[in-house]
Enzyme design. Structure first.
Site, PDB file in Angstrom:
ATOM      1  N   GLU A 268      12.155  12.983  -0.969  1.00 56.25           N
ATOM      2  CA  GLU A 268      11.009  12.377  -1.657  1.00 56.25           C
ATOM      3  C   GLU A 268       9.688  13.028  -1.234  1.00 56.25           C
ATOM      4  OE1 GLU A 268      10.585  10.202  -4.047  1.00 56.25           O
ATOM      5  OE2 GLU A 268       8.420   9.936  -3.807  1.00 56.25           O
TER       6      GLU A 268
ATOM      7  N   ARG B 244       2.452   1.986  15.297  1.00 53.17           N
ATOM      8  CA  ARG B 244       2.100   1.814  13.888  1.00 53.17           C
ATOM      9  C   ARG B 244       2.509   0.423  13.421  1.00 53.17           C
ATOM     10  NH1 ARG B 244       6.654   5.322  10.531  1.00 53.17           N
ATOM     11  NH2 ARG B 244       5.431   4.621   8.739  1.00 53.17           N
TER      12      ARG B 244
ATOM     13  N   HIS C 205      13.494  11.856   2.752  1.00 49.50           N
ATOM     14  CA  HIS C 205      12.942  13.169   3.058  1.00 49.50           C
ATOM     15  C   HIS C 205      12.780  14.030   1.806  1.00 49.50           C
ATOM     16  CE1 HIS C 205      11.193  16.220   5.436  1.00 49.50           C
ATOM     17  NE2 HIS C 205      11.831  17.037   4.625  1.00 49.50           N
TER      18      HIS C 205
ATOM     19  N   SER D 233      12.877   5.359 -14.357  1.00 52.90           N
ATOM     20  CA  SER D 233      11.832   6.138 -15.019  1.00 52.90           C
ATOM     21  C   SER D 233      11.845   7.581 -14.519  1.00 52.90           C
ATOM     22  CB  SER D 233      10.474   5.475 -14.744  1.00 52.90           C
ATOM     23  OG  SER D 233       9.431   6.394 -14.894  1.00 52.90           O
ATOM     24  N   SER D 234      11.926   7.751 -13.204  1.00 48.75           N
ATOM     25  CA  SER D 234      11.905   9.106 -12.638  1.00 48.75           C
ATOM     26  C   SER D 234      13.135   9.898 -13.037  1.00 48.75           C
ATOM     27  CB  SER D 234      11.856   9.060 -11.110  1.00 48.75           C
ATOM     28  OG  SER D 234      10.718   8.378 -10.686  1.00 48.75           O
TER      29      SER D 234
ATOM     30  N   THR E 148       8.036  27.246   4.027  1.00 50.93           N
ATOM     31  CA  THR E 148       6.684  26.708   3.887  1.00 50.93           C
ATOM     32  C   THR E 148       5.670  27.758   4.322  1.00 50.93           C
ATOM     33  OG1 THR E 148       7.654  24.588   4.508  1.00 50.93           O
ATOM     34  CG2 THR E 148       5.258  24.687   4.374  1.00 50.93           C
TER      35      THR E 148
ATOM     36  N   TRP F 194       7.244   0.296   3.738  1.00 49.23           N
ATOM     37  CA  TRP F 194       7.769   0.947   2.530  1.00 49.23           C
ATOM     38  C   TRP F 194       9.205   1.404   2.722  1.00 49.23           C
ATOM     39  CZ3 TRP F 194       8.951   6.113   0.815  1.00 49.23           C
ATOM     40  CH2 TRP F 194       8.958   7.069   1.835  1.00 49.23           C
TER      41      TRP F 194
ATOM     42  N   TYR G 169       9.259  16.019  -0.532  1.00 50.13           N
ATOM     43  CA  TYR G 169       9.158  17.281  -1.273  1.00 50.13           C
ATOM     44  C   TYR G 169       8.922  17.036  -2.746  1.00 50.13           C
ATOM     45  CZ  TYR G 169      10.150  19.225   3.107  1.00 50.13           C
ATOM     46  OH  TYR G 169      10.044  19.530   4.420  1.00 50.13           O
TER      47      TYR G 169
ATOM     48  N   SER H 253      -1.084  27.052  -6.364  1.00 50.57           N
ATOM     49  CA  SER H 253      -0.855  28.463  -6.700  1.00 50.57           C
ATOM     50  C   SER H 253      -1.676  28.873  -7.914  1.00 50.57           C
ATOM     51  CB  SER H 253       0.631  28.714  -6.980  1.00 50.57           C
ATOM     52  OG  SER H 253       1.391  28.408  -5.834  1.00 50.57           O
TER      53      SER H 253
ATOM     54  N   HIS I 139       0.839  -1.204   0.000  1.00 44.64           N
ATOM     55  CA  HIS I 139       0.000   0.000   0.000  1.00 44.64           C
ATOM     56  C   HIS I 139       0.878   1.259   0.000  1.00 44.64           C
ATOM     57  CE1 HIS I 139      -2.801   3.128   1.250  1.00 44.64           C
ATOM     58  NE2 HIS I 139      -2.033   3.354   2.304  1.00 44.64           N
TER      59      HIS I 139
ATOM     60  N   LYS J  23       5.013  30.355   1.749  1.00 45.53           N
ATOM     61  CA  LYS J  23       4.070  29.928   0.718  1.00 45.53           C
ATOM     62  C   LYS J  23       2.624  30.072   1.208  1.00 45.53           C
ATOM     63  CE  LYS J  23       4.990  27.162  -2.365  1.00 45.53           C
ATOM     64  NZ  LYS J  23       5.540  27.922  -3.474  1.00 45.53           N
TER      65      LYS J  23
ATOM     66  N   HIS K 164      15.898  13.356  10.965  1.00 44.57           N
ATOM     67  CA  HIS K 164      14.760  13.514  11.882  1.00 44.57           C
ATOM     68  C   HIS K 164      13.866  12.272  11.848  1.00 44.57           C
ATOM     69  CE1 HIS K 164      12.315  15.922   8.624  1.00 44.57           C
ATOM     70  NE2 HIS K 164      12.139  14.638   8.461  1.00 44.57           N
ATOM     71  N   HIS K 165      14.127  11.380  10.906  1.00 51.29           N
ATOM     72  CA  HIS K 165      13.411  10.094  10.916  1.00 51.29           C
ATOM     73  C   HIS K 165      14.126   9.082  11.798  1.00 51.29           C
ATOM     74  CE1 HIS K 165      10.661  11.201   7.622  1.00 51.29           C
ATOM     75  NE2 HIS K 165      11.664  11.938   7.226  1.00 51.29           N
TER      76      HIS K 165
ATOM     77  N   ASP L 155       6.767  20.393 -27.459  1.00 49.97           N
ATOM     78  CA  ASP L 155       6.778  19.093 -26.787  1.00 49.97           C
ATOM     79  C   ASP L 155       7.888  19.138 -25.746  1.00 49.97           C
ATOM     80  OD1 ASP L 155       6.739  16.256 -26.150  1.00 49.97           O
ATOM     81  OD2 ASP L 155       5.771  15.944 -28.087  1.00 49.97           O
TER      82      ASP L 155
HETATM   83  C1  HEM Z   1       7.065  21.477   8.262  1.00 50.38           C
HETATM   84  C2  HEM Z   1       7.247  20.436   7.515  1.00 50.38           C
HETATM   85  C3  HEM Z   1       7.521  19.022   8.038  1.00 50.38           C
HETATM   86  C4  HEM Z   1       8.214  18.622   9.133  1.00 50.38           C
HETATM   87  C5  HEM Z   1       8.930  19.479  10.128  1.00 50.38           C
HETATM   88  C6  HEM Z   1       8.146  17.161   9.158  1.00 50.38           C
HETATM   89  C7  HEM Z   1       8.726  16.353  10.123  1.00 50.38           C
HETATM   90  C8  HEM Z   1       8.643  14.986  10.181  1.00 50.38           C
HETATM   91  C9  HEM Z   1       9.309  14.147  11.141  1.00 50.38           C
HETATM   92  C10 HEM Z   1      10.200  14.638  12.252  1.00 50.38           C
HETATM   93  C11 HEM Z   1       9.000  12.854  10.862  1.00 50.38           C
HETATM   94  C12 HEM Z   1       9.518  11.599  11.569  1.00 50.38           C
HETATM   95  C13 HEM Z   1       8.622  11.169  12.649  1.00 50.38           C
HETATM   96  C14 HEM Z   1       9.026   9.842  13.234  1.00 50.38           C
HETATM   97  O1  HEM Z   1       9.235   8.882  12.486  1.00 50.38           O
HETATM   98  O2  HEM Z   1       9.116   9.755  14.474  1.00 50.38           O
HETATM   99  C15 HEM Z   1       8.140  12.871   9.720  1.00 50.38           C
HETATM  100  C16 HEM Z   1       7.620  11.751   9.128  1.00 50.38           C
HETATM  101  C17 HEM Z   1       7.065  11.746   7.861  1.00 50.38           C
HETATM  102  N1  HEM Z   1       6.732  12.852   7.120  1.00 50.38           N
HETATM  103 FE1  HEM Z   1       6.969  14.776   7.666  1.00 50.38          FE
HETATM  104  N2  HEM Z   1       7.415  16.723   8.105  1.00 50.38           N
HETATM  105  C18 HEM Z   1       7.034  17.832   7.381  1.00 50.38           C
HETATM  106  C19 HEM Z   1       6.319  17.832   6.201  1.00 50.38           C
HETATM  107  C20 HEM Z   1       6.050  16.694   5.467  1.00 50.38           C
HETATM  108  C21 HEM Z   1       5.541  16.683   4.117  1.00 50.38           C
HETATM  109  C22 HEM Z   1       5.241  17.910   3.283  1.00 50.38           C
HETATM  110  C23 HEM Z   1       5.414  15.376   3.762  1.00 50.38           C
HETATM  111  C24 HEM Z   1       4.908  14.755   2.482  1.00 50.38           C
HETATM  112  C25 HEM Z   1       4.231  15.296   1.527  1.00 50.38           C
HETATM  113  C26 HEM Z   1       5.835  14.571   4.875  1.00 50.38           C
HETATM  114  C27 HEM Z   1       5.846  13.187   4.879  1.00 50.38           C
HETATM  115  C28 HEM Z   1       6.278  12.407   5.904  1.00 50.38           C
HETATM  116  C29 HEM Z   1       6.312  10.963   5.882  1.00 50.38           C
HETATM  117  C30 HEM Z   1       5.912  10.062   4.717  1.00 50.38           C
HETATM  118  C31 HEM Z   1       6.778  10.543   7.116  1.00 50.38           C
HETATM  119  C32 HEM Z   1       6.871   9.119   7.669  1.00 50.38           C
HETATM  120  C33 HEM Z   1       7.864   8.273   7.056  1.00 50.38           C
HETATM  121  C34 HEM Z   1       7.774   6.872   7.627  1.00 50.38           C
HETATM  122  O3  HEM Z   1       8.272   6.654   8.717  1.00 50.38           O
HETATM  123  O4  HEM Z   1       7.209   6.014   6.961  1.00 50.38           O
HETATM  124  N3  HEM Z   1       6.211  15.390   5.898  1.00 50.38           N
HETATM  125  N4  HEM Z   1       7.934  14.184   9.324  1.00 50.38           N
HETATM  126 CU   LIG Z   2      11.368  13.915   6.790  1.00 50.07          CU
END
Ligand code: HEM
Ligand SMILES: [Cu+2]
Length: 546
Positions: free
Chosen positions: A261, A456, A259, A175-176, A334, A145, A263, A274, A80, A337, A308-309, A109
């Site tokens: 990704e 989770r 990370h 591809s990307s 951010t 994932w 963005y 916008s 998923h 914006k 931060h992950h 094109d």
């Molecule tokens: C102010 C902006 C953001 C901050 C400060 C932020 C911060 C964080 C942090 C610290 C985590 C890790 C949490 C943990 O695992 O304990 C996290 C997880 C995640 N964030 Fe964000 N985030 C932001 C914006 C975004 C955006 C824009 C996206 C996607 C469009 C996003 C997608 C994700 C995803 C997919 C995870 C989880 C990844 C995983 O463990 O599977 N975040 N974020």
């Molecule tokens: Cu991140």
């Protein structure tokens, strides 16, 4: 004009029409058709990925459910996540990018049309490989994932499903990367004569920065995947602690890609929003140069925050401080914006069309998601929230509430341009409210579940979490209804005859001055009858009587 719009089927003119049309699509190098194929691909995959979400939520509807075996639950969860990111969000954004970027810069094109077709077609074996992995002995990849080692190593997950997952992502990555090269060259070299970089619409800027992110981030993923593959199949020891390797190396490499990704899937969404907000506020976008700088800044700072992950993996205190601080710094561009969007609609003559509803919904949900991110970016807070449902709630707000809502805005906004037909505004209102309230409900409740301590990636939970989990599942049902209604409307509308729409069916281009609304709906082959000239995109404000 009508004649001109019909695609010339010269090569196959003597074939039966349906066959000729089919072969024409399968062999096309037209960026508009390739764009539409990307969109159809992601729609199909969204049905698969959405059904998997349904299986997950059904399993979690009651505690100790036996609907899915625990192993199967993990496989479905892994696929998923992988499918939604690599086969839904990215191809859908690439679809709109392919269709719109050449048009918005006044080009015929993409720079490399055949490479463009190749990028798309790579996704077909890639997606098939991913789906087929469910049916091999041992089952699909089941390590999430993020496929952390050692869980994803041969020792703990011997199934060839993991190797298929790796090969599939190799193909999707290629591809990307090829697509990104194409976007970069197209943007730099193919603009209509006289169009300056700082005159490009924000969607083009967003895709340009996204392409540079893809070019740097995806090869790191591909490299890490190759290391995992050789560890699994050829006896190398990159991630094996007993042989001097380091499982944390996987996490560093994965998140150095991972990370950026996030963005990659949010910057083009920003671009879409916008366009839609300005169009239906009947104003120019507020602070265009600031918006461009903000997109670029997010692209750069996005590389300094990956750990931060990994706050709970035993990083040094200095790393905790630095990665916390940089993560919070991202909130600044951010915020720029968000404020620009608010200033754009401020005092505007707002038309609440369906795309506008989605764009406004985006702002609300994205702010909620971003705020959760700022909580998590605080290392001290993250120690208690990491790997709980709070994280799942956070990223679904930014993915479903951000990227998917932006994609829905784009669908309603550009559907008349692409197909010569409007989707129903009446049904669109339903689609919006069902999806918006479903996302709001499911993912808000997930934050609470996380704070209460539900981890989770588990197939069951303690009985006291039952009612909150049922609320999450109810939110899923609302989102599902929205999806079905949208599908119904798309099919119904496509079966109707074309509406003979003008180039600017929404009546917005007098103020917007973007080239998508300066050519017929749908555009002719090669997009413009004449090369666009600066007066078609340069906005000269009318003199206001004082
Ligand atoms: C102010 C902006 C953001 C901050 C400060 C932020 C911060 C964080 C942090 C610290 C985590 C890790 C949490 C943990 O695992 O304990 C996290 C997880 C995640 N964030 Fe964000 N985030 C932001 C914006 C975004 C955006 C824009 C996206 C996607 C469009 C996003 C997608 C994700 C995803 C997919 C995870 C989880 C990844 C995983 O463990 O599977 N975040 N974020
Ligand atoms: Cu991140």
């Amino acid at each position: 004009m009508a004649q001109y719009i019909e695609q010339p089927l010269t090569l196959y003119s003597r074939w039966p029409k349906p066959l000729a049309v089919l072969v024409d699509w399968l062999t096309t190098t037209d960026h508009k058709k390739i764009g539409i194929m990307y969109l159809l691909y992601s729609l199909l995959m969204a049905i698969v990925g959405g059904a998997m979400a349904g299986m997950i939520r059904s399993q979690l509807a009651v505690p100790d459910n036996t609907l899915l075996r625990p192993e199967l639950y993990n496989e479905i969860l892994t696929l998923h996540g992988t499918i939604m990111i690599f086969f839904v969000a990215m191809p859908a954004l690439a679809g709109f990018g392919n269709y719109l970027v050449p048009i918005l810069i006044g080009a015929r094109d993409m720079a490399f049309p055949r490479l463009n077709a190749f990028s798309f077609w790579l996704l077909v074996p890639s997606g098939l490989l991913m789906l087929a992995s469910l049916f091999v002995e041992g089952g699909a990849a089941a390590a999430g994932w993020t496929s952390y080692t050692p869980l994803a190593s041969k020792q703990y997950m011997a199934t060839p499903g993991v190797d298929m997952w790796i090969f599939s992502l190799h193909l999707a990555g290629l591809s990307s990367i090829l697509g990104a090269v194409n976007f970069i060259v197209t943007t730099l070299n193919m603009r209509a004569p006289g169009m300056r970089l700082m005159e490009m619409p924000l969607f083009v800027w967003a895709w340009f920065v996204t392409a540079t992110l893809i070019l740097v981030a995806i090869p790191v993923l591909s490299g890490a995947l190759t290391m995992l593959l050789t560890d699994r199949l050829l006896g190398t020891n990159f991630f094996k602690i007993s042989e001097g390797g380091d499982p944390l190396l996987w996490q560093h490499l994965f998140w150095f890609f991972g990370h950026p990704e996030v963005y990659i899937v949010i910057l083009p969404s920003f671009g879409i929003i916008s366009h839609v907000l300005a169009a239906f506020a009947h104003k120019r976008i507020f602070g265009y140069p600031g918006m461009v700088i903000a997109i670029a800044a997010i692209g750069i700072v996005g590389y300094l925050v990956w750990a931060h992950h990994m706050f709970t993996t035993g990083l040094s205190t200095l790393s905790l401080i630095l990665f916390s601080a940089f993560s919070m710094v991202i909130a600044i561009p951010t915020g720029v914006k968000v404020w620009s969007w608010l200033a754009t609609i401020w005092g505007g003559t707002i038309r609440f069309t369906t795309p506008m509803k989605f764009a406004l919904g985006f702002i609300a949900l994205f702010i909620l998601g971003g705020m959760g991110g700022i909580f998590l970016a605080n290392a001290a807070v993250d120690f208690s929230l990491h790997d709980t449902y709070f994280v799942v709630g956070h990223f679904h707000y930014v993915f479903a509430g951000g990227t998917v809502v932006a994609l829905l805005a784009a669908t309603y906004f550009w559907f008349p341009k692409m197909t010569g037909r409007f989707l129903s505004e009446k049904l669109g209102t339903w689609v919006f409210w069902l999806f918006f309230s479903g996302v709001l409900l499911s993912f808000l409740v997930m934050h609470f579940l996380g704070i209460l301590g539900m981890p989770r990636r588990v197939y069951t939970y303690r009985p006291e979490f039952t009612s909150l989990n049922q609320l999450v599942t109810a939110g899923y049902v609302l989102q599902l209804l929205a999806g079905l209604l949208l599908l119904f409307d798309i099919f119904r509308t496509l079966l109707k005859p074309k509406q003979d729409l003008p180039p600017d069916p929404w009546g917005i281009n007098e103020v917007q001055k973007t080239l998508d609304w300066a050519t017929s709906s749908p555009p002719p082959p090669y997009n413009f009858e004449r090369t666009p000239t600066p007066d078609q995109w340069r906005y000269e404000p009318k003199e206001q009587a004082a």
